[in-house]
Design an enzyme around this catalytic site. Structure first.
Site, PDB file in Angstrom:
ATOM      1  N   ASP A  31       0.970  -1.103   0.056  1.00 15.90           N
ATOM      2  CA  ASP A  31       0.140  -0.065   0.080  1.00 15.90           C
ATOM      3  C   ASP A  31       0.897   1.264   0.035  1.00 15.90           C
ATOM      4  O   ASP A  31       1.713   1.477   0.767  1.00 15.90           O
ATOM      5  CB  ASP A  31      -0.759   0.028   1.319  1.00 15.90           C
ATOM      6  N   ILE A  32       0.431   2.085  -0.998  1.00 14.45           N
ATOM      7  CA  ILE A  32       1.182   3.374  -0.980  1.00 14.45           C
ATOM      8  C   ILE A  32       1.338   4.326   0.337  1.00 14.45           C
ATOM      9  O   ILE A  32       2.236   5.206   0.631  1.00 14.45           O
ATOM     10  CB  ILE A  32       0.810   4.196  -2.229  1.00 14.45           C
ATOM     11  N   ASN A  87     -12.393  -3.005   2.801  1.00 17.57           N
ATOM     12  CA  ASN A  87     -13.166  -1.851   3.162  1.00 17.57           C
ATOM     13  C   ASN A  87     -14.588  -1.862   1.917  1.00 17.57           C
ATOM     14  O   ASN A  87     -14.261  -2.018   0.673  1.00 17.57           O
ATOM     15  CB  ASN A  87     -12.672  -0.592   3.037  1.00 17.57           C
ATOM     16  N   GLY A  93     -15.467   2.985   4.197  1.00 21.17           N
ATOM     17  CA  GLY A  93     -14.259   3.566   3.901  1.00 21.17           C
ATOM     18  C   GLY A  93     -13.575   3.153   2.657  1.00 21.17           C
ATOM     19  O   GLY A  93     -12.194   3.398   2.493  1.00 21.17           O
ATOM     20  N   GLN A  94     -14.348   2.612   1.473  1.00 25.13           N
ATOM     21  CA  GLN A  94     -13.673   2.326   0.491  1.00 25.13           C
ATOM     22  C   GLN A  94     -13.339   3.393  -0.158  1.00 25.13           C
ATOM     23  O   GLN A  94     -14.411   4.502  -0.674  1.00 25.13           O
ATOM     24  CB  GLN A  94     -14.505   1.083  -0.437  1.00 25.13           C
ATOM     25  N   HIS A 100     -10.380  -5.074  -3.171  1.00 21.37           N
ATOM     26  CA  HIS A 100      -9.012  -5.442  -2.658  1.00 21.37           C
ATOM     27  C   HIS A 100      -9.120  -6.017  -1.325  1.00 21.37           C
ATOM     28  O   HIS A 100      -9.907  -5.545  -0.625  1.00 21.37           O
ATOM     29  CB  HIS A 100      -7.925  -4.335  -3.110  1.00 21.37           C
ATOM     30  N   HIS A 102      -6.843  -5.897   2.001  1.00 28.11           N
ATOM     31  CA  HIS A 102      -5.772  -5.384   2.978  1.00 28.11           C
ATOM     32  C   HIS A 102      -5.116  -6.336   3.683  1.00 28.11           C
ATOM     33  O   HIS A 102      -6.084  -6.823   4.644  1.00 28.11           O
ATOM     34  CB  HIS A 102      -6.224  -4.014   3.797  1.00 28.11           C
TER      35      HIS A 102
HETATM   36  P1  AMP Z   1      -9.668   1.422   0.197  1.00 25.03           P
HETATM   37  O1  AMP Z   1      -9.447   2.787   1.126  1.00 25.03           O
HETATM   38  O2  AMP Z   1     -10.018   0.356   1.276  1.00 25.03           O
HETATM   39  O3  AMP Z   1     -10.575   1.627  -1.053  1.00 25.03           O
HETATM   40  O4  AMP Z   1      -7.924   1.141  -0.026  1.00 25.03           O
HETATM   41  C1  AMP Z   1      -7.446   1.815  -1.076  1.00 25.03           C
HETATM   42  C2  AMP Z   1      -6.020   1.826  -0.805  1.00 25.03           C
HETATM   43  O5  AMP Z   1      -5.181   2.027  -1.993  1.00 25.03           O
HETATM   44  C3  AMP Z   1      -5.423   2.994   0.272  1.00 25.03           C
HETATM   45  O6  AMP Z   1      -5.145   2.304   1.373  1.00 25.03           O
HETATM   46  C4  AMP Z   1      -4.456   3.649  -0.467  1.00 25.03           C
HETATM   47  O7  AMP Z   1      -3.366   4.085   0.012  1.00 25.03           O
HETATM   48  C5  AMP Z   1      -4.126   2.645  -1.543  1.00 25.03           C
HETATM   49  N1  AMP Z   1      -3.400   3.077  -2.729  1.00 25.03           N
HETATM   50  C6  AMP Z   1      -3.887   4.247  -3.547  1.00 25.03           C
HETATM   51  N2  AMP Z   1      -3.169   4.356  -4.517  1.00 25.03           N
HETATM   52  C7  AMP Z   1      -2.076   3.477  -4.526  1.00 25.03           C
HETATM   53  C8  AMP Z   1      -1.024   3.306  -5.337  1.00 25.03           C
HETATM   54  N3  AMP Z   1      -0.961   3.905  -6.661  1.00 25.03           N
HETATM   55  N4  AMP Z   1      -0.160   1.996  -5.064  1.00 25.03           N
HETATM   56  C9  AMP Z   1      -0.655   1.494  -3.873  1.00 25.03           C
HETATM   57  N5  AMP Z   1      -1.542   1.591  -3.088  1.00 25.03           N
HETATM   58  C10 AMP Z   1      -2.393   2.476  -3.364  1.00 25.03           C
END
Ligand code: AMP
Ligand code: ZN
Length: 114
Positions: A31-32, A87, A93-94, A100, A102
């Protein structure tokens, strides 16, 4: 592929990600914005917008994502435990609308979650 979808763009190689795992059905990458010392996202190659869209035809895929999470957790030695989170929707909180999982570990988690 959904052209507006961030994770579809990662899957297509248009946005870089460090694929720590890949198979026919899924990829995993860090995760970024990590929320724990270990924080991976496990993403199906098929665009499914959310857990709320899951149907019986997705049973195998959804089970697969959990097994990938377990394998990753073992390979990263998360022996004290970890948390798996999906999420879902606005209240869940999606933020990225491509389902995906986590995988979070490396610190104690709290309950109830925020
Ligand atoms: P969610 O909030 O459950 O939809 O999770 C989306 C996740 O994607 C968040 O935790 C972000 O930090 C992560 N995210 C967004 N852009 C990127 C990216 N380019 N590479 C890796 N993770 C990312
Ligand atoms: Zn997508």
């Amino acid at each position: 592929m959904n052209t507006d979808c961030l994770f579809c763009k990662i899957l297509a190689g248009e946005i870089p990600a460090n694929r720590v795992y890949e198979d026919e059905y899924s990829i995993a990458f860090p995760d970024i914005n990590p929320q724990a010392p270990t924080h991976f996202l496990i993403v199906p190659k098929e665009h499914l917008a959310s857990q709320a869209k899951a149907l019986v035809e997705h049973e195998q895929l959804l089970g697969h994502l959990l097994v990938v999470a377990a394998n990753l957790a073992r390979s990263r030695k998360l022996d004290k435990g970890y948390r798996v989170v999906i999420n879902t929707g606005e209240d869940g909180g999606q933020t990225v609308h491509h389902l995906h999982v986590h995988l979070l570990g490396g610190r104690p988690m709290h309950w109830p979650p925020g």
